[in-house]
Scaffold this active site. Structure first.
Site, short mmCIF file in Angstrom:
data_model
loop_
_atom_site.label_atom_id
_atom_site.label_comp_id
_atom_site.label_asym_id
_atom_site.label_seq_id
_atom_site.Cartn_x
_atom_site.Cartn_y
_atom_site.Cartn_z
N HIS A 182 0.83 -1.21 0.00
CA HIS A 182 0.00 0.00 0.00
C HIS A 182 0.87 1.26 0.00
O HIS A 182 0.63 2.20 -0.76
CB HIS A 182 -0.90 -0.07 1.24
CG HIS A 182 -1.89 1.04 1.36
ND1 HIS A 182 -2.62 1.26 2.49
CD2 HIS A 182 -2.27 1.99 0.48
CE1 HIS A 182 -3.41 2.30 2.31
NE2 HIS A 182 -3.22 2.76 1.10
N GLU A 222 2.36 1.70 -3.32
CA GLU A 222 1.38 2.26 -4.27
C GLU A 222 1.33 3.78 -4.14
O GLU A 222 1.32 4.50 -5.13
CB GLU A 222 0.01 1.64 -4.03
CG GLU A 222 -1.09 2.20 -4.90
CD GLU A 222 -2.31 2.55 -4.09
OE1 GLU A 222 -2.76 3.71 -4.20
OE2 GLU A 222 -2.80 1.69 -3.33
N HIS A 223 1.32 4.27 -2.90
CA HIS A 223 1.32 5.72 -2.70
C HIS A 223 2.62 6.35 -3.19
O HIS A 223 2.59 7.37 -3.88
CB HIS A 223 1.17 6.05 -1.21
CG HIS A 223 -0.23 6.02 -0.71
ND1 HIS A 223 -0.87 7.11 -0.19
CD2 HIS A 223 -1.13 5.00 -0.64
CE1 HIS A 223 -2.09 6.79 0.18
NE2 HIS A 223 -2.28 5.52 -0.08
N GLU A 255 -4.51 6.85 7.05
CA GLU A 255 -5.58 6.25 6.25
C GLU A 255 -6.02 4.93 6.87
O GLU A 255 -7.22 4.65 7.00
CB GLU A 255 -5.07 6.02 4.82
CG GLU A 255 -6.14 5.49 3.89
CD GLU A 255 -5.57 5.01 2.57
OE1 GLU A 255 -4.49 5.48 2.16
OE2 GLU A 255 -6.20 4.13 1.96
ZN LIG Z 1 -4.09 4.52 0.38
#
Ligand SMILES: [Zn+2]
Length: 1278
Positions: free
Chosen positions: A377, A380-381, A478
């Site tokens: 994750h 991905e960011h 998040e």
């Molecule tokens: Zn995210």
């Protein structure tokens, strides 16, 4: 099966409300979807536009903005003609006459130059007749035609460049030449360089140097406004003081491992003439790094959609490094699919050729983390924080503003990471493709970006080591937000427990307590291992030609890689249990204060999903058993009152490598937990014995038939989601498109041969030893405990820090802050120009007529055999004390039973004959006056054309003969409504905050809040706790009495021409059943807006680790001239706030929406409070301080237009005009105004509507003792 999967896929996309970028998670009552949403962590603000975009013909070789913005490189690549020729000489030295190849001679002699080029071209076209050579030749032929230079001198006006060195090109147009029978205008953008362009029909861009014409770019284009394009080039150019050398440097840096890269550009090996090899050689040159495949024919118009050219590729063909493995037709959808593999790297590619102009691209990597640090994750960011070619802070967010995308996103699933986008514009497609490929394969992955996106230690006051130490980071926050939602939490834990020993036993999104253990090196290693072509799948879809996609991918990415072993990313099977397991654990509390604190689910692990028929059977079983009020599990588990709703993930789930079947309930009393488990098992055993009603089976099959035909504007992007999870598991997505044959096989076996296939599947589930019985009880202290643990952990870390280490933390924090504050030059990113946007609003033809004295709008559109019916029933004159119950009326009207059908039978009938059946309360403000409000009940349904009569019969029963008087059923249904609303409060925090903030302005905003805001939540809670269901029934009957009045109705039917007479006749018959009371429709309910200067912000405490903040100001009606300005201003402010709130503040998102006359500032999943409220104020000050740039405005315009012109399905076309009364002319006027916005106008409206104006702030946020005691907030727990 596909459509079932789609239902699961859609909701994990964050959608924008209406055309505004008010981003919030979709709320869905489909619990299967909730679990999926949770599994797949969406990480990127998305535009999911609702309004259609005018389809304009796109030229193949439109000199696109990508090319223009890449001009730096192109110019370097082609340099000046002299050097070009020099290279040609080298490339062809053995073939070209050496006399003509004398560089110096050529350089100084135009005639020699031309003749050299001619002979070179002639030879090359014989030797290597490929597209590129042909294109070169056609360009040269144009140039070498008689050079009749007639000049018309035009005086150069005295025009000073602006601060950024830009000169409006219109003004510096120097002279006019005629070359090759075309009129050319010569522009003088910068000293020493001139630009040549024709009028606005065709234009070619050249660089003029020392009066000799040289090719700067092999591009030709059609454009409506050349001047703007040229201006754009100029602007881009002026960002670098020394264009050519600057770009050369950057290019060389990018290729410093390839020392020959800037030398042998055209050194085609003589012994190899294949296109493929040629391309690969090109790939080593800078020429092919141009962002558009340059081998496109230069001046042809590409036909799009139905008229597109079809390629002739067949199995075994090789092109651009790929081999075609399979070509198949899918007649059900009029698709042709191509399965390819890249020979060198093993990258897979699936292309679906179809007439859909909304082209989709996505690239997916199998990412299989083996811990919960959130590495996939965070990667991905971080991937989206700048790449080799586009070293800017946030290329994706910037592209959102620079493109006409219909979809942009990136998501991390438990076993893969996908980067999809969609656009209707070909130029835009390649712009985005360039950015996506570079981001994923060549990201910079800088350490400071890792700290910003992932996690870092920082002092509360970032320059003061005496303040407490904190964790910060976007993903960190998040995931804290995501996991404070009890539904998400439940689904996550259930998955982890059911798949032990595999990647699924970890949280791919990241556990907040594990995230801080991830190191920067681990992140980079993960990228190297997983983001490799050999571990990737590409998916393309739409009407653009496959060849160009392949060529582009090959030349920009794949040629640089070799095949690598990716077996380590493979997903393993779960080691099966020999007997069921029971586990009990705790979860975060929901906002509902009841004795129903338990959740229980029973799940079994099934096979992998390779047998498509079996998957279909399990999907059908799941629907028959669970979905809808008529199903056995619904009856025994929910209708009985044992549980309030299903657990997330209930049903058959095939998104993971091995599928699972799960069923369970939430909102269970402690004493009922064991009974829930028994009931589930008993219900299944009973169904195994008795089987299902054939009518129910037929209704499920009808839903498959219906959904195959119901055209969705976002079909391609939904398909991408499905395709990827199949490809990652090495399954065949194409075979799944052939759904009909499997449905027919099922029909044959079950309905005709009467085989007990469904019963067998139930037995398999019951006998499966790999079964998890999961019980969860909400624990009010869980979050407090976690918070306390974190504080202690940080205090411990802090106590061990040396002075040096503290100093370093402060330095890093200040470094990050200064980077965030640094203005950045994003001109390296391609963009669509405002001038490329269609000026005309698409007109949807319609026919208005009257049927039984009620207005009917007919829309004749290609609906694929489906008829869509909608009706608006005006309720303006309904008493206010009744109106607030309208949401219950619309929610319950299809669940009670009607006419000869009880509630279960009615459910089956609706599924058997219709789709999209339902209703909702609707408010619309007048386009002329915000205080004139339309209040109505909106009813809608659709059906296959053969079922029109059945559909209207159902409406007749539901409206005129509904079984309202059933308090027991109402009690159960109200319990479910309450549960689903209350459970979703944390994830819908922003929606509630915004509705509350806006509620004081107008009657419309007030009523919106009453119907779907916190007032509605309070009403639900009050109704359920009072148990006064008889009282509610009286209200519902009164509403029913009010609305069954023909004079209040106006309808709209969308269907194909041939079906219009039938549909109109049946509508007339339907309306004939209603009385016409000629009720006056003038609203007599008055609303006094509450004017309160500087009202104290309202703060609602919810069990959440993050805040949702909203601040609202009042705007104007749609047709007011300031409305378009406010819309643009909102976008401009949003751009400012994105930086402040997301990048610097660490919130998941923030911005400004403009909708229904309300200017709404917002932030979501925000760790901050006062800081964000301050940022709202700062953004307003900024907007009136002469700071808004042209680029800000253009970004805002693009973003608005891309939503304005987003693709629309036939079912939704023309609906906005009909329901809201916004005519085509008003839309065109809005469009015109949006094009003509300048800074002064924005400053004026900011001053007028935002400075010292009434505003309201609302926060839904952490339950915080300190805030409770603070006078600055009006605190209340929900
Ligand atoms: Zn995210």
């Amino acid at each position: 099966m596909f459509d079932t999967i789609f239902m699961i896929i859609v909701p994990f996309i964050l959608v924008a409300r209406s055309q505004l970028d008010y981003v919030k998670p979709i709320r869905s009552s489909d619990h299967a979807s909730k679990s999926k949403r949770q599994m797949i962590t969406c990480c990127f603000s998305v535009l999911w536009p609702i309004f259609t975009r005018c389809a304009k013909p796109i030229r193949l070789c439109e000199a696109n903005s990508s090319q223009l913005s890449m001009s730096a490189k192109n110019i370097q690549e082609f340099k000046l003609m002299d050097e070009w020729i020099q290279l040609f000489c080298k490339a062809t030295s053995s073939k070209v006459n050496t006399d003509k190849c004398n560089h110096h001679e050529v350089k100084n002699n135009r005639v020699a130059k031309v003749s050299f080029a001619q002979s070179w071209m002639d030879q090359l076209i014989q030797d290597k007749p490929n597209d590129f050579v042909r294109l070169c030749r056609s360009q040269w032929e144009k140039l070498t035609q008689p050079y009749d230079v007639s000049r018309e001198a035009v005086p150069k006006p005295a025009m000073e460049p602006d601060k950024r060195g830009r000169v409006p090109l219109k003004q510096v147009y120097l002279q006019r030449l005629t070359i090759a029978n075309e009129k050319w205008n010569v522009y003088d953008p910068t000293p020493g360089q001139k630009i040549l362009a024709t009028d606005d029909r065709v234009f070619k861009l050249f660089l003029i140097c020392n009066t000799n014409i040289s090719i700067a770019m092999l591009s030709a284009a059609v454009g409506r406004s050349v001047l703007n394009r040229v201006a754009n080039v100029n602007r881009l150019r002026s960002t670098s003081s020394n264009l050519v050398s600057g770009c050369l440097t950057s290019y060389n840096n990018n290729n410093n491992n390839d020392s020959s890269s800037n030398k042998c550009y055209y050194n085609v090996p003589k012994n190899n003439n294949s296109n493929n090899q040629y391309c690969r050689q090109f790939s080593n040159t800078s020429i092919t790094r141009s962002s558009e495949p340059i081998t496109k024919p230069s001046s042809t118009t590409r036909s799009r959609g139905k008229e597109r050219e079809r390629n002739e590729l067949k199995k075994g063909d090789r092109l651009h490094g790929y081999v075609v493995l399979e070509v198949r037709d899918v007649p059900e959808r009029q698709f042709r699919t191509y399965t390819l593999e890249h020979e060198k790297t093993g990258a897979k590619h699936l292309h679906i050729d179809c007439e859909d102009k909304n082209n989709i691209f996505s690239v997916t990597f199998r990412t299989t983390p083996m811990d919960s640090t959130g590495v996939a994750h965070i990667l991905e960011h971080t991937t989206l924080c700048g790449s080799k070619k586009y070293p800017v802070r946030d290329p994706f967010f910037n592209m959102l503003k620079r493109s006409l995308n219909t979809y942009m996103n990136a998501w991390t699933a438990p076993d893969h990471t996908s980067y999809p986008f969609g656009t209707q514009d070909e130029t835009d497609y390649y712009n985005l493709l360039g950015v996506y490929l570079d981001a994923t394969f060549f990201p910079n992955l800088a350490e400071h970006d890792f700290r910003q996106e992932g996690h870092r230690l920082e002092f509360e006051k970032n320059d003061d080591p005496s303040t407490p130490l904190q964790y910060k980071g976007i993903v960190f926050n998040e995931m804290k937000g995501a996991l404070s939602d009890p539904s998400s939490y439940f689904a996550e834990i259930q998955q982890q427990l059911l798949y032990p020993g595999t990647t699924y036993s970890h949280n791919s999104g990241g556990e907040p307590k594990d995230i801080p253990t991830l190191s920067y090196e681990q992140l980079k290693d993960f990228h190297q291992k997983h983001y490799h072509p050999s571990n990737s799948h590409f998916f393309t879809y739409g009407d653009l030609p496959l060849e160009n996609h392949l060529k582009y991918i090959q030349e920009n990415v794949l040629y640089q890689f070799d095949r690598t072993d990716v077996s380590s990313t493979a997903i393993t099977n779960v080691k099966r249990w020999s007997e069921p397991k029971s586990i009990k654990t705790t979860c975060p509390p929901s906002t509902m204060e009841t004795d129903r604190k338990y959740k229980f689910s029973l799940s079994v692990l099934h096979n992998n999903n390779s047998d498509i028929y079996e998957s279909l059977v399990l999907n059908i079983l799941s629907t028959l058993l669970l979905r809808g009020t008529s199903t056995p599990m619904y009856q025994s588990l929910l209708q009985s009152g044992l549980a309030l709703d299903y657990t997330p993930g209930t049903g058959f789930e095939e998104g993971l490598f091995e599928s699972a079947f799960s069923v369970g309930g939430v909102g269970i009393r402690e004493q009922d937990v064991a009974k829930v488990q028994e009931t589930i098992l008993e219900t299944m055993a009973k169904v195994e014995k008795e089987g299902f009603d054939e009518k129910n089976i037929e209704s499920v099959l009808h839903q498959y038939e219906y959904s195959q035909k119901d055209v969705s504007a976002s079909f391609g992007i939904k398909l991408a989601g499905v395709v990827h999870s199949l490809l990652v598991h090495n399954l065949d997505p194409v075979e799944r498109l052939h759904l009909n044959q499997y449905v027919e096989r099922f029909r044959q076996q079950v309905l005709i041969e009467k085989k007990p296939i469904l019963q067998q599947k139930i037995r398999e589930i019951l006998d499966n030893p790999h079964r998890l019985n999961l019980t969860m009880v909400s624990d009010d202290s869980l979050q407090q405990k976690e918070k306390q643990d974190e504080i202690e952990k940080l205090a411990k870390i802090n106590s061990k820090l040396s002075i040096e280490e503290k100093k370093k933390i402060v330095e890093q924090a200040l470094d990050l802050q200064s980077r965030q504050n640094l203005a950045q030059d994003v001109s390296c990113l391609p963009r669509i120009l405002i001038s490329d946007i269609e000026k005309k609003q698409e007109k949807i033809p319609f026919i208005d007529q009257f049927v039984r004295d009620t207005p009917l709008r007919l829309l004749d559109l290609p609906t694929n055999g489906i008829t869509y019916f909608r009706s608006i029933i005006d309720i303006s004159t309904m008493p206010d004390n009744l109106k607030i119950y309208l949401p219950f009326y619309s929610n319950l009207m299809t669940s009670m039973g009607a006419g000869k059908f009880d509630d279960k039978q009615l459910d089956t009938e609706m599924n058997l004959y219709t789709g999209r059946f339902g209703s909702s309360p609707m408010i619309s403000t007048s386009p002329f006056d915000l205080n004139v409000v339309g209040e109505s009940l909106y009813i809608r349904s659709a059906c296959l054309n053969k079922n029109i009569e059945k559909m209207f019969d159902l409406w007749n029963m539901i409206l005129l003969d509904n079984h309202w008087e059933n308090p027991d059923l109402i009690k159960i249904l109200m319990g479910q409504i309450q549960s689903s609303i209350v459970e979703n409060i944390p994830s819908s925090g922003l929606s509630y905050a915004s509705l509350t903030s806006a509620s004081n302005f107008t009657r419309a905003t007030h009523l919106s809040e009453q119907w779907s805001g916190l007032s509605h939540v309070a009403l639900v809670n009050q109704l359920v706790s009072s148990h006064d269901y008889q009282g509610l029934i009286e209200k519902l009957l009164a509403i029913n009495q009010f609305i069954t009045d023909r004079s209040l109705m106006r309808s709209c039917i969308t269907t194909e021409k041939d079906t219009i007479p039938l549909a109109t006749e049946k509508l007339s018959h339907f309306l004939g059943h209603f009385q016409s009371r000629n009720t006056m429709k003038t609203n007599t309910n008055q609303f006094d807006s509450i004017v309160a200067q500087n009202a104290i912000p309202k703060y609602f405490g919810i069990p959440s680790a993050v805040n949702y903040i909203s601040k609202a100001y009042q705007g104007v009606a749609y047709t007011h001239q300031d409305s378009a300005r406010l819309q643009v201003l909102s976008k401009v402010l949003g751009e400012y706030l994105h930086k402040e709130i997301r990048e610097k503040g660490g919130a998941y998102g923030g911005g400004v929406s403009y909708d229904s006359g309300v200017i709404g500032f917002y932030s979501y999943r925000d760790p901050n409070l006062q800081r964000t409220i301050d940022a709202f104020g700062q953004s307003i000050q900024w907007s009136v301080s002469d700071k808004i740039t042209t680029e800000n405005i253009e970004n805002a315009q693009l973003s608005i237009f891309s939503a304005f012109d987003a693709p629309e399905s036939p079912s939704s076309k023309g609906l906005g005009e009909w329901s809201r009364g916004i005519t085509h002319e008003m839309k065109q006027q809005r469009r015109d105004r949006l094009f003509n916005i300048d800074k002064q106008q924005l400053e004026q409206v900011a001053e007028k509507y935002l400075i010292n104006q009434t505003n309201y702030t609302t926060i839904l946020g952490k339950q915080d003792q300190e805030i409770k005691n603070e006078k600055n907030f009006n605190y209340k727990d929900i």
